[in-house]
Scaffold this motif. Structure first.
Motif, PDB file in Angstrom:
ATOM      1  N   ASP A 103      29.031  19.715  39.426  1.00  0.00           N
ATOM      2  CA  ASP A 103      28.142  18.897  38.616  1.00  0.00           C
ATOM      3  C   ASP A 103      27.831  17.559  39.291  1.00  0.00           C
ATOM      4  O   ASP A 103      26.987  16.798  38.827  1.00  0.00           O
ATOM      5  CB  ASP A 103      28.695  18.693  37.203  1.00  0.00           C
ATOM      6  CG  ASP A 103      30.122  18.203  37.171  1.00  0.00           C
ATOM      7  OD1 ASP A 103      30.694  17.869  38.230  1.00  0.00           O
ATOM      8  OD2 ASP A 103      30.695  18.167  36.066  1.00  0.00           O
ATOM      9  N   ALA A 104      28.469  17.289  40.444  1.00  0.00           N
ATOM     10  CA  ALA A 104      28.157  16.109  41.249  1.00  0.00           C
ATOM     11  C   ALA A 104      27.200  16.461  42.390  1.00  0.00           C
ATOM     12  O   ALA A 104      26.845  15.609  43.193  1.00  0.00           O
ATOM     13  CB  ALA A 104      29.440  15.498  41.809  1.00  0.00           C
ATOM     14  N   GLY A 105      26.803  17.731  42.484  1.00  0.00           N
ATOM     15  CA  GLY A 105      25.819  18.162  43.474  1.00  0.00           C
ATOM     16  C   GLY A 105      26.378  18.652  44.796  1.00  0.00           C
ATOM     17  O   GLY A 105      25.631  18.852  45.743  1.00  0.00           O
ATOM     18  N   THR A 106      27.674  18.894  44.900  1.00  0.00           N
ATOM     19  CA  THR A 106      28.279  19.372  46.145  1.00  0.00           C
ATOM     20  C   THR A 106      28.187  20.888  46.228  1.00  0.00           C
ATOM     21  O   THR A 106      28.549  21.597  45.288  1.00  0.00           O
ATOM     22  CB  THR A 106      29.769  18.944  46.215  1.00  0.00           C
ATOM     23  OG1 THR A 106      29.849  17.532  46.080  1.00  0.00           O
ATOM     24  CG2 THR A 106      30.395  19.369  47.525  1.00  0.00           C
ATOM     25  N   ASP A 107      27.718  21.381  47.377  1.00  0.00           N
ATOM     26  CA  ASP A 107      27.609  22.821  47.628  1.00  0.00           C
ATOM     27  C   ASP A 107      28.979  23.349  48.033  1.00  0.00           C
ATOM     28  O   ASP A 107      29.556  22.927  49.034  1.00  0.00           O
ATOM     29  CB  ASP A 107      26.598  23.076  48.747  1.00  0.00           C
ATOM     30  CG  ASP A 107      26.430  24.538  49.100  1.00  0.00           C
ATOM     31  OD1 ASP A 107      26.981  25.414  48.393  1.00  0.00           O
ATOM     32  OD2 ASP A 107      25.747  24.822  50.100  1.00  0.00           O
ATOM     33  N   LEU A 108      29.522  24.291  47.243  1.00  0.00           N
ATOM     34  CA  LEU A 108      30.847  24.857  47.520  1.00  0.00           C
ATOM     35  C   LEU A 108      30.780  26.199  48.232  1.00  0.00           C
ATOM     36  O   LEU A 108      31.780  26.672  48.745  1.00  0.00           O
ATOM     37  CB  LEU A 108      31.637  25.011  46.215  1.00  0.00           C
ATOM     38  CG  LEU A 108      31.868  23.723  45.423  1.00  0.00           C
ATOM     39  CD1 LEU A 108      32.621  24.035  44.142  1.00  0.00           C
ATOM     40  CD2 LEU A 108      32.594  22.688  46.252  1.00  0.00           C
ATOM     41  N   GLY A 109      29.611  26.850  48.233  1.00  0.00           N
ATOM     42  CA  GLY A 109      29.468  28.144  48.889  1.00  0.00           C
ATOM     43  C   GLY A 109      28.638  29.101  48.066  1.00  0.00           C
ATOM     44  O   GLY A 109      27.927  28.698  47.149  1.00  0.00           O
ATOM     45  N   LYS A 110      28.747  30.388  48.393  1.00  0.00           N
ATOM     46  CA  LYS A 110      27.984  31.431  47.691  1.00  0.00           C
ATOM     47  C   LYS A 110      28.924  32.445  47.051  1.00  0.00           C
ATOM     48  O   LYS A 110      29.945  32.814  47.634  1.00  0.00           O
ATOM     49  CB  LYS A 110      27.041  32.137  48.656  1.00  0.00           C
ATOM     50  CG  LYS A 110      25.969  31.216  49.213  1.00  0.00           C
ATOM     51  CD  LYS A 110      24.748  31.989  49.612  1.00  0.00           C
ATOM     52  CE  LYS A 110      23.708  31.078  50.216  1.00  0.00           C
ATOM     53  NZ  LYS A 110      22.855  30.455  49.257  1.00  0.00           N
ATOM     54  N   VAL A 111      28.538  32.921  45.870  1.00  0.00           N
ATOM     55  CA  VAL A 111      29.330  33.891  45.121  1.00  0.00           C
ATOM     56  C   VAL A 111      29.326  35.237  45.846  1.00  0.00           C
ATOM     57  O   VAL A 111      28.264  35.767  46.177  1.00  0.00           O
ATOM     58  CB  VAL A 111      28.793  34.073  43.685  1.00  0.00           C
ATOM     59  CG1 VAL A 111      29.559  35.158  42.942  1.00  0.00           C
ATOM     60  CG2 VAL A 111      28.832  32.763  42.917  1.00  0.00           C
ATOM     61  N   THR A 112      30.525  35.782  46.087  1.00  0.00           N
ATOM     62  CA  THR A 112      30.647  37.105  46.705  1.00  0.00           C
ATOM     63  C   THR A 112      31.181  38.150  45.723  1.00  0.00           C
ATOM     64  O   THR A 112      31.026  39.344  45.962  1.00  0.00           O
ATOM     65  CB  THR A 112      31.569  37.064  47.944  1.00  0.00           C
ATOM     66  OG1 THR A 112      32.859  36.592  47.554  1.00  0.00           O
ATOM     67  CG2 THR A 112      30.987  36.164  49.024  1.00  0.00           C
ATOM     68  N   ASP A 113      31.829  37.696  44.636  1.00  0.00           N
ATOM     69  CA  ASP A 113      32.369  38.627  43.652  1.00  0.00           C
ATOM     70  C   ASP A 113      32.694  37.864  42.370  1.00  0.00           C
ATOM     71  O   ASP A 113      32.734  36.634  42.368  1.00  0.00           O
ATOM     72  CB  ASP A 113      33.630  39.314  44.175  1.00  0.00           C
ATOM     73  CG  ASP A 113      33.791  40.752  43.679  1.00  0.00           C
ATOM     74  OD1 ASP A 113      33.290  41.074  42.575  1.00  0.00           O
ATOM     75  OD2 ASP A 113      34.433  41.543  44.396  1.00  0.00           O
ATOM     76  N   VAL A 114      32.945  38.599  41.304  1.00  0.00           N
ATOM     77  CA  VAL A 114      33.293  38.035  40.008  1.00  0.00           C
ATOM     78  C   VAL A 114      34.749  38.378  39.716  1.00  0.00           C
ATOM     79  O   VAL A 114      35.164  39.517  39.897  1.00  0.00           O
ATOM     80  CB  VAL A 114      32.377  38.622  38.899  1.00  0.00           C
ATOM     81  CG1 VAL A 114      32.754  38.098  37.531  1.00  0.00           C
ATOM     82  CG2 VAL A 114      30.913  38.320  39.211  1.00  0.00           C
ATOM     83  N   VAL A 115      35.530  37.374  39.264  1.00  0.00           N
ATOM     84  CA  VAL A 115      36.933  37.587  38.921  1.00  0.00           C
ATOM     85  C   VAL A 115      37.019  37.800  37.413  1.00  0.00           C
ATOM     86  O   VAL A 115      36.559  36.971  36.630  1.00  0.00           O
ATOM     87  CB  VAL A 115      37.818  36.398  39.335  1.00  0.00           C
ATOM     88  CG1 VAL A 115      39.280  36.675  38.976  1.00  0.00           C
ATOM     89  CG2 VAL A 115      37.676  36.101  40.818  1.00  0.00           C
ATOM     90  N   ILE A 116      37.597  38.930  37.015  1.00  0.00           N
ATOM     91  CA  ILE A 116      37.687  39.311  35.614  1.00  0.00           C
ATOM     92  C   ILE A 116      39.149  39.372  35.199  1.00  0.00           C
ATOM     93  O   ILE A 116      39.977  39.966  35.901  1.00  0.00           O
ATOM     94  CB  ILE A 116      37.031  40.691  35.390  1.00  0.00           C
ATOM     95  CG1 ILE A 116      35.558  40.635  35.801  1.00  0.00           C
ATOM     96  CG2 ILE A 116      37.174  41.133  33.938  1.00  0.00           C
ATOM     97  CD1 ILE A 116      34.882  41.977  35.831  1.00  0.00           C
ATOM     98  N   GLU A 117      39.457  38.766  34.059  1.00  0.00           N
ATOM     99  CA  GLU A 117      40.797  38.865  33.480  1.00  0.00           C
ATOM    100  C   GLU A 117      40.757  39.979  32.441  1.00  0.00           C
ATOM    101  O   GLU A 117      39.979  39.921  31.485  1.00  0.00           O
ATOM    102  CB  GLU A 117      41.201  37.551  32.830  1.00  0.00           C
ATOM    103  CG  GLU A 117      42.585  37.582  32.221  1.00  0.00           C
ATOM    104  CD  GLU A 117      42.985  36.240  31.627  1.00  0.00           C
ATOM    105  OE1 GLU A 117      44.156  35.888  31.757  1.00  0.00           O
ATOM    106  OE2 GLU A 117      42.111  35.554  31.041  1.00  0.00           O
ATOM    107  N   VAL A 118      41.574  40.992  32.641  1.00  0.00           N
ATOM    108  CA  VAL A 118      41.598  42.152  31.749  1.00  0.00           C
ATOM    109  C   VAL A 118      42.874  42.102  30.912  1.00  0.00           C
ATOM    110  O   VAL A 118      43.976  42.029  31.450  1.00  0.00           O
ATOM    111  CB  VAL A 118      41.546  43.469  32.551  1.00  0.00           C
ATOM    112  CG1 VAL A 118      41.589  44.666  31.616  1.00  0.00           C
ATOM    113  CG2 VAL A 118      40.307  43.511  33.429  1.00  0.00           C
ATOM    114  N   SER A 119      42.681  42.120  29.580  1.00  0.00           N
ATOM    115  CA  SER A 119      43.823  42.183  28.659  1.00  0.00           C
ATOM    116  C   SER A 119      43.662  43.437  27.815  1.00  0.00           C
ATOM    117  O   SER A 119      42.715  44.204  28.005  1.00  0.00           O
ATOM    118  CB  SER A 119      43.855  40.935  27.769  1.00  0.00           C
ATOM    119  OG  SER A 119      42.768  40.956  26.865  1.00  0.00           O
TER     120      SER A 119
END
Length: 189
Positions: A103-119
């Motif tokens: 939210d400060a405008g810094t580029d952290l990279g690109k999404v390669t996958d989604v992490v899912i928590e399964v309960s």
């Protein structure tokens, strides 16, 4: 007890009834974008030459999602594909390849996958796997970044709080504690 999985690891898993019959395989995961959870799966038939099925599997009908299969009571768990996909109100569509910004405008990279928590009762998006930039001090490495419960996604960029950068992990086992610590910090204010 819950476990973390990458969305890419779920695609292609067999869908098996409690009686042991393999009845389909997972094609795609359907997400409810605003809620940040899995609403179901589109399916394909089993075997090399089978195509997509007209039916899909709603999350409510999943008996278990394990490391090797998705379990259902029987084939009666399937619904019309359009109904399951229709529940997945996408918040910007596919996030793979999207730029991750603070939210400060810094580029952290690109999404390669989604992490899912399964309960036992839900499958919730808790973070993204990201090909990182030097802003994280881990350039050209894949890392996991936790998400707050509400996140801004446009289809081109994902905006997260700058505080999330303090809870980055290099792998899923280390990420479990980071997600819990990040969420606890957000609740503290």
């Amino acid at each position: 007890m819950s476990t973390l999985m990458l969305a890419s690891q779920i695609g292609g898993r067999p869908v098996v009834t409690l009686s042991g019959e393999a009845v389909a395989q997972v094609k795609d995961i359907v997400f409810e974008g605003r809620a940040g959870r899995v609403s179901g799966f589109t399916l394909s038939g089993r075997g090399m030459f089978s195509g997509p099925k007209r039916q899909a599997l709603p999350w409510a009908a999943v008996a278990a999602l394990g490391p090797h299969a998705v379990m259902v009571r029987d084939e009666g768990a399937f619904e019309a594909r359009s109904e399951v996909v229709g529940r997945g109100e996408a918040a910007g569509g596919d996030v793979l390849g999207s730029q991750v910004l603070t939210d400060a405008g810094t580029d952290l990279g690109k999404v390669t996958d989604v992490v899912i928590e399964v309960s036992a009762t839900a499958a919730t998006v808790v973070g993204y796997q990201v090909a990182s930039t030097e802003a994280l001090g881990r350039q050209e490495r894949t890392v996991c970044i936790p998400l707050p419960e509400a996140v801004a996604v446009s289809g081109e960029a994902l905006v997260i709080p700058v505080s999330a950068t303090g809870f980055v992990a290099d792998d899923l086992p280390g990420f479990t504690g980071m997600v819990q610590a990040f969420r606890a910090r957000l609740k503290e204010g």
